[in-house]
Design a protein around this motif. Structure first.
Motif, PDB file in Angstrom:
ATOM      1  N   VAL A  66      37.283  40.299  45.632  1.00  0.00           N
ATOM      2  CA  VAL A  66      37.929  38.991  44.571  1.00  0.00           C
ATOM      3  C   VAL A  66      37.202  39.981  43.199  1.00  0.00           C
ATOM      4  O   VAL A  66      36.671  40.835  42.960  1.00  0.00           O
ATOM      5  CB  VAL A  66      36.892  37.701  44.149  1.00  0.00           C
ATOM      6  CG1 VAL A  66      37.149  37.320  42.946  1.00  0.00           C
ATOM      7  CG2 VAL A  66      36.818  36.772  45.925  1.00  0.00           C
ATOM      8  N   GLU A  67      38.876  39.588  42.730  1.00  0.00           N
ATOM      9  CA  GLU A  67      38.829  40.337  41.240  1.00  0.00           C
ATOM     10  C   GLU A  67      38.674  39.678  39.435  1.00  0.00           C
ATOM     11  O   GLU A  67      38.873  39.803  38.666  1.00  0.00           O
ATOM     12  CB  GLU A  67      40.026  40.993  40.597  1.00  0.00           C
ATOM     13  CG  GLU A  67      40.150  42.621  42.024  1.00  0.00           C
ATOM     14  CD  GLU A  67      41.366  43.517  41.764  1.00  0.00           C
ATOM     15  OE1 GLU A  67      40.821  44.845  41.823  1.00  0.00           O
ATOM     16  OE2 GLU A  67      42.766  42.908  42.005  1.00  0.00           O
ATOM     17  N   GLN A  68      37.980  38.253  40.464  1.00  0.00           N
ATOM     18  CA  GLN A  68      37.521  37.527  38.896  1.00  0.00           C
ATOM     19  C   GLN A  68      36.341  36.985  39.476  1.00  0.00           C
ATOM     20  O   GLN A  68      36.113  35.908  39.867  1.00  0.00           O
ATOM     21  CB  GLN A  68      39.219  36.273  38.992  1.00  0.00           C
ATOM     22  CG  GLN A  68      38.406  35.624  37.765  1.00  0.00           C
ATOM     23  CD  GLN A  68      39.949  34.427  37.758  1.00  0.00           C
ATOM     24  OE1 GLN A  68      40.919  34.463  38.527  1.00  0.00           O
ATOM     25  NE2 GLN A  68      39.283  33.376  37.022  1.00  0.00           N
TER      26      GLN A  68
ATOM     27  N   MET B  79      36.309  32.366  40.283  1.00  0.00           N
ATOM     28  CA  MET B  79      37.519  32.606  41.073  1.00  0.00           C
ATOM     29  C   MET B  79      37.374  31.228  41.401  1.00  0.00           C
ATOM     30  O   MET B  79      36.617  31.331  43.036  1.00  0.00           O
ATOM     31  CB  MET B  79      38.012  33.574  41.458  1.00  0.00           C
ATOM     32  CG  MET B  79      39.489  33.238  42.215  1.00  0.00           C
ATOM     33  SD  MET B  79      39.830  34.532  43.616  1.00  0.00           S
ATOM     34  CE  MET B  79      38.810  34.008  44.868  1.00  0.00           C
TER      35      MET B  79
ATOM     36  N   SER C 209      47.201  25.483  42.478  1.00  0.00           N
ATOM     37  CA  SER C 209      45.597  25.396  41.218  1.00  0.00           C
ATOM     38  C   SER C 209      45.628  23.838  40.644  1.00  0.00           C
ATOM     39  O   SER C 209      44.257  24.300  40.547  1.00  0.00           O
ATOM     40  CB  SER C 209      46.855  26.259  40.358  1.00  0.00           C
ATOM     41  OG  SER C 209      47.958  25.709  39.136  1.00  0.00           O
TER      42      SER C 209
ATOM     43  N   LEU D 285      32.716  37.974  41.027  1.00  0.00           N
ATOM     44  CA  LEU D 285      33.491  39.145  40.913  1.00  0.00           C
ATOM     45  C   LEU D 285      33.223  39.774  42.559  1.00  0.00           C
ATOM     46  O   LEU D 285      31.558  40.182  42.182  1.00  0.00           O
ATOM     47  CB  LEU D 285      33.566  39.969  39.111  1.00  0.00           C
ATOM     48  CG  LEU D 285      33.969  40.892  39.804  1.00  0.00           C
ATOM     49  CD1 LEU D 285      35.717  40.773  39.033  1.00  0.00           C
ATOM     50  CD2 LEU D 285      33.444  41.498  37.923  1.00  0.00           C
TER      51      LEU D 285
ATOM     52  N   ALA E  24      43.484  31.658  47.384  1.00  0.00           N
ATOM     53  CA  ALA E  24      42.954  32.007  46.742  1.00  0.00           C
ATOM     54  C   ALA E  24      44.241  32.533  46.021  1.00  0.00           C
ATOM     55  O   ALA E  24      45.175  32.701  47.034  1.00  0.00           O
ATOM     56  CB  ALA E  24      42.132  33.188  46.117  1.00  0.00           C
TER      57      ALA E  24
ATOM     58  N   THR F  65      46.825  37.358  43.261  1.00  0.00           N
ATOM     59  CA  THR F  65      46.733  38.422  42.034  1.00  0.00           C
ATOM     60  C   THR F  65      45.415  38.575  41.171  1.00  0.00           C
ATOM     61  O   THR F  65      45.107  39.696  40.784  1.00  0.00           O
ATOM     62  CB  THR F  65      47.129  37.573  40.490  1.00  0.00           C
ATOM     63  OG1 THR F  65      46.592  36.381  40.705  1.00  0.00           O
ATOM     64  CG2 THR F  65      49.240  37.967  41.429  1.00  0.00           C
ATOM     65  N   ASN F  66      44.625  37.553  41.746  1.00  0.00           N
ATOM     66  CA  ASN F  66      42.954  37.983  42.252  1.00  0.00           C
ATOM     67  C   ASN F  66      42.155  38.838  43.376  1.00  0.00           C
ATOM     68  O   ASN F  66      40.472  38.648  43.347  1.00  0.00           O
ATOM     69  CB  ASN F  66      42.408  36.643  41.564  1.00  0.00           C
ATOM     70  CG  ASN F  66      43.113  35.736  41.018  1.00  0.00           C
ATOM     71  OD1 ASN F  66      43.182  36.321  40.092  1.00  0.00           O
ATOM     72  ND2 ASN F  66      42.658  34.345  40.609  1.00  0.00           N
TER      73      ASN F  66
END
Length: 167
Positions: free
Chosen positions: A104-106, A109, A117, A127, A152, A155-156
């Motif tokens: 996970v990059e956010q 999230m 969404s 993160l 998810a 992009t995240n």
């Protein structure tokens, strides 16, 4: 002389298209699987070497089981990999798994019930969380993390290609 620039532009266009086609169809010489591709770390400790053999120096050690890695090259029983930070080297194939995971990059999230969404959230993922990757559509992927399952946005996530579709 007026046609010369047009010929140069056309030739450059053909070269660019050929390069893109080669990049899309790159296959590993050992496995014939696509390159690059994602895998996960099977072991809780894996030596990352400078080259594809036991005689090459160990540059560092990966210590996060299930961490996603990107394979960028193959040589015999060795795979050149890189992690989310772009660090990498050569790892013996027996330390890698085809089971797919993502990072996970956010921070915090949302994990949604459906791939939209505006649907209810199942959980928030911090993160750096490593999650098991399920099916993926054009924009969303199904994840399993800490007993929570949901969707998810791609992009995240690190460990799945933008254009990748999974059933």
């Amino acid at each position: 002389m007026g046609r010369f620039p047009l010929i140069v532009v056309a030739a450059a266009f053909v070269v660019a298209l050929t390069g893109a086609a080669i990049a899309e169809s790159a296959r590993g010489p050992v496995t014939n699987l696509p390159l690059p591709r994602y895998v996960s770390l099977k072991a809780s400790k894996a030596n990352v070497r400078r080259g594809p053999s036991l005689t090459h120096r160990i540059d560092w050690v990966f210590k996060r089981k299930n961490m996603p890695l990107e394979i960028t090259a193959e040589y015999g029983h060795w795979r050149r990999v890189r992690d989310i930070e772009g660090l990498g080297g050569w790892i013996h194939y027996s330390l890698l798994s085809g089971a797919r995971t993502v990072i996970v990059e956010q921070d915090m999230m949302p994990l949604n019930v459906r791939p939209e969404s505006d649907t209810p959230m199942v959980a928030h993922l911090e993160l750096g969380v490593v999650a098991r990757l399920g099916e993926c559509g054009p924009d969303w992927c199904r994840l399993n993390a800490g007993g929570f399952k949901g969707w998810a946005p791609k992009t995240n996530l690190w460990g799945v290609q933008d254009s990748e579709l999974r059933d």
